[in-house]
Design a protein around this motif. Sequence first.
Motif, PDB file in Angstrom:
ATOM      1  N   LEU A   1       0.768  -6.558   3.631  1.00 34.72           N
ATOM      2  CA  LEU A   1       0.738  -6.239   5.053  1.00 34.72           C
ATOM      3  C   LEU A   1      -0.699  -6.081   5.529  1.00 34.72           C
ATOM      4  N   PRO A   2      -1.000  -6.497   6.782  1.00 37.64           N
ATOM      5  CA  PRO A   2      -2.333  -6.240   7.345  1.00 37.64           C
ATOM      6  C   PRO A   2      -2.495  -4.753   7.622  1.00 37.64           C
ATOM      7  N   PRO A   3      -3.730  -4.270   7.750  1.00 40.74           N
ATOM      8  CA  PRO A   3      -3.964  -2.833   7.960  1.00 40.74           C
ATOM      9  C   PRO A   3      -3.202  -2.248   9.144  1.00 40.74           C
ATOM     10  N   LEU A   4      -3.085  -3.010  10.233  1.00 48.62           N
ATOM     11  CA  LEU A   4      -2.374  -2.499  11.398  1.00 48.62           C
ATOM     12  C   LEU A   4      -0.907  -2.228  11.067  1.00 48.62           C
ATOM     13  N   GLN A   5      -0.265  -3.125  10.315  1.00 52.13           N
ATOM     14  CA  GLN A   5       1.134  -2.950   9.957  1.00 52.13           C
ATOM     15  C   GLN A   5       1.299  -1.798   8.968  1.00 52.13           C
ATOM     16  N   ILE A   6       0.363  -1.650   8.044  1.00 55.37           N
ATOM     17  CA  ILE A   6       0.396  -0.494   7.136  1.00 55.37           C
ATOM     18  C   ILE A   6       0.341   0.796   7.948  1.00 55.37           C
ATOM     19  N   GLY A   7      -0.583   0.822   8.925  1.00 53.86           N
ATOM     20  CA  GLY A   7      -0.699   2.004   9.775  1.00 53.86           C
ATOM     21  C   GLY A   7       0.547   2.262  10.595  1.00 53.86           C
ATOM     22  N   ARG A   8       1.201   1.195  11.059  1.00 52.44           N
ATOM     23  CA  ARG A   8       2.426   1.358  11.847  1.00 52.44           C
ATOM     24  C   ARG A   8       3.550   1.950  11.004  1.00 52.44           C
ATOM     25  N   CYS A   9       3.670   1.479   9.769  1.00 53.83           N
ATOM     26  CA  CYS A   9       4.702   2.031   8.880  1.00 53.83           C
ATOM     27  C   CYS A   9       4.463   3.513   8.628  1.00 53.83           C
ATOM     28  N   ALA A  10       3.213   3.876   8.380  1.00 49.93           N
ATOM     29  CA  ALA A  10       2.889   5.282   8.140  1.00 49.93           C
ATOM     30  C   ALA A  10       3.115   6.109   9.403  1.00 49.93           C
ATOM     31  N   ARG A  11       2.741   5.551  10.558  1.00 48.19           N
ATOM     32  CA  ARG A  11       2.979   6.237  11.837  1.00 48.19           C
ATOM     33  C   ARG A  11       4.457   6.514  12.053  1.00 48.19           C
ATOM     34  N   ASP A  12       5.285   5.510  11.812  1.00 49.86           N
ATOM     35  CA  ASP A  12       6.721   5.674  12.031  1.00 49.86           C
ATOM     36  C   ASP A  12       7.325   6.692  11.066  1.00 49.86           C
ATOM     37  N   ALA A  13       6.808   6.729   9.842  1.00 49.89           N
ATOM     38  CA  ALA A  13       7.308   7.723   8.890  1.00 49.89           C
ATOM     39  C   ALA A  13       6.972   9.129   9.359  1.00 49.89           C
ATOM     40  N   SER A  14       5.758   9.339   9.862  1.00 49.99           N
ATOM     41  CA  SER A  14       5.375  10.660  10.358  1.00 49.99           C
ATOM     42  C   SER A  14       6.160  11.039  11.610  1.00 49.99           C
ATOM     43  N   PHE A  15       6.354  10.075  12.508  1.00 52.53           N
ATOM     44  CA  PHE A  15       7.120  10.343  13.728  1.00 52.53           C
ATOM     45  C   PHE A  15       8.553  10.722  13.375  1.00 52.53           C
ATOM     46  N   ALA A  16       9.149   9.970  12.440  1.00 53.46           N
ATOM     47  CA  ALA A  16      10.515  10.274  12.013  1.00 53.46           C
ATOM     48  C   ALA A  16      10.577  11.636  11.341  1.00 53.46           C
ATOM     49  N   ALA A  17       9.561  11.969  10.551  1.00 58.00           N
ATOM     50  CA  ALA A  17       9.545  13.276   9.888  1.00 58.00           C
ATOM     51  C   ALA A  17       9.513  14.406  10.905  1.00 58.00           C
TER      52      ALA A  17
ATOM     53  N   SER B   1       0.845  -1.188   0.000  1.00 58.47           N
ATOM     54  CA  SER B   1       0.000   0.000   0.000  1.00 58.47           C
ATOM     55  C   SER B   1       0.886   1.245   0.000  1.00 58.47           C
ATOM     56  N   PRO B   2       0.564   2.252  -0.828  1.00 57.40           N
ATOM     57  CA  PRO B   2       1.369   3.491  -0.823  1.00 57.40           C
ATOM     58  C   PRO B   2       1.278   4.234   0.498  1.00 57.40           C
ATOM     59  N   ILE B   3       0.248   3.954   1.298  1.00 56.85           N
ATOM     60  CA  ILE B   3       0.151   4.593   2.614  1.00 56.85           C
ATOM     61  C   ILE B   3       1.385   4.260   3.443  1.00 56.85           C
ATOM     62  N   ALA B   4       1.863   3.024   3.304  1.00 57.17           N
ATOM     63  CA  ALA B   4       3.077   2.608   4.006  1.00 57.17           C
ATOM     64  C   ALA B   4       4.319   2.870   3.184  1.00 57.17           C
ATOM     65  N   ALA B   5       4.297   2.454   1.916  1.00 59.39           N
ATOM     66  CA  ALA B   5       5.519   2.423   1.113  1.00 59.39           C
ATOM     67  C   ALA B   5       5.977   3.802   0.654  1.00 59.39           C
ATOM     68  N   ASP B   6       5.065   4.597   0.111  1.00 56.49           N
ATOM     69  CA  ASP B   6       5.482   5.897  -0.420  1.00 56.49           C
ATOM     70  C   ASP B   6       5.974   6.810   0.696  1.00 56.49           C
ATOM     71  N   ALA B   7       5.349   6.690   1.868  1.00 59.34           N
ATOM     72  CA  ALA B   7       5.784   7.515   3.000  1.00 59.34           C
ATOM     73  C   ALA B   7       7.243   7.257   3.354  1.00 59.34           C
ATOM     74  N   GLN B   8       7.685   6.001   3.236  1.00 56.75           N
ATOM     75  CA  GLN B   8       9.083   5.690   3.559  1.00 56.75           C
ATOM     76  C   GLN B   8      10.041   6.351   2.563  1.00 56.75           C
ATOM     77  N   LEU B   9       9.673   6.355   1.295  1.00 59.14           N
ATOM     78  CA  LEU B   9      10.550   6.939   0.284  1.00 59.14           C
ATOM     79  C   LEU B   9      10.612   8.457   0.424  1.00 59.14           C
TER      80      LEU B   9
END
Length: 366
Positions: free
Chosen positions: A291-307, A225-233
């Motif tokens: 990834l399950p929705p919770l893991q997608i959300g965790r990846c996006a959360r971590d990207a925002s926290f890191a930002a 999902s780009p919610i998780a993946a694009d945020a990391q890039l």
Amino acid sequence: MQELKTLSPIAQLMPLERVREVAARHALNADQHGVLAAEVVEALTCAGFSRYFVPKERGGHPGTFVELSQRIMALAKACPSAAWCAIIQAVVGRMAAYLPVAAQQQIWGDRQDVRICASFRSTGKVESVAQGWRLTGTWHYLSGIDFADWALLCIEVEGAEQRFAAIPAGTWEVLDNWQTLGMRGTGSRSIVLDAVVVPTHMTFVRTDLMKGGSRHAQGPQYQASPIAADAQLFLACGLGAGWQCLEQWRDSLPCEAVGEVAMAYASAEAALEACGLLLHNSCQAIDLGELPPLQIGRCARDASFAAQLLLDAVNRIFRLSGAQAHFSSNRVQKSWRDVQTLTSHIALRPDFNFIGYTRHALANRS
């Protein structure tokens, strides 16, 4: 539009260090003129960014998010705008793999190196016609539009789900409306369409992309999902700019730095290293596949926290850099401006990603 010489689909990939050299040489001009130099665009393409997620059936060699994030971060230390356009070439090429096979064949044909950009909001007018839709109006902020061969536009279809529609170069007019605080070289301008007809087979359903499931390409790269993946890039690009900012400031400091300056340097370096760990962990998870929705959300959360960590560190560096950082040619200022703009992107916004993650976390309570 700047003219680019035709690239051979079998051209040897340019080493990343060479791309960094080219991008660094043109970085200040890109910032001043609001567009990447043709030489930089060619270097990005020759380095393989536009083919990074192209399906094997179309001649590509899909790579991993871990590797791509590392390449993006290294490139962003030379020019964040060039790195951003490299991201767009890669992730929108991945999006195009969600199109039906006939559309993929039309876009790539016998070429691997096709530059595609995208608009993620449906802002123009969409009318149903026989076997497709007619698009009229303005779509906003397509990074690298000046050099795009194709564009993917989000369209609002009456009575149905949103879709992405592929249109070829030559069907749009570019508006010169990208005057921003930072990331100026991305040239993320808007386009205007006048009754452009898109057949149904040149579109795909937006929810397929957001859930991470291509119906027309196989492999873990097309389950992200780009919610998780694009945020990391995007975070990787910001981290490159952050490291550039820190290194430029470090070179101006005396060896005997003490007090707030010494504290700021140590904490900024630690913050950037922590961001790198969050980035790497998320990319490793994404590379495993669906990834399950919770893991997608965790990846996006971590990207925002890191930002947020990144933004705080760069703001402190800028404040402590003194009057010299307020001159337009100052590289600390340029990095600071780029990070301000980059971290405001919706993919990294905490009000979006934190709330999304919390909803999934509370719904998954045992």
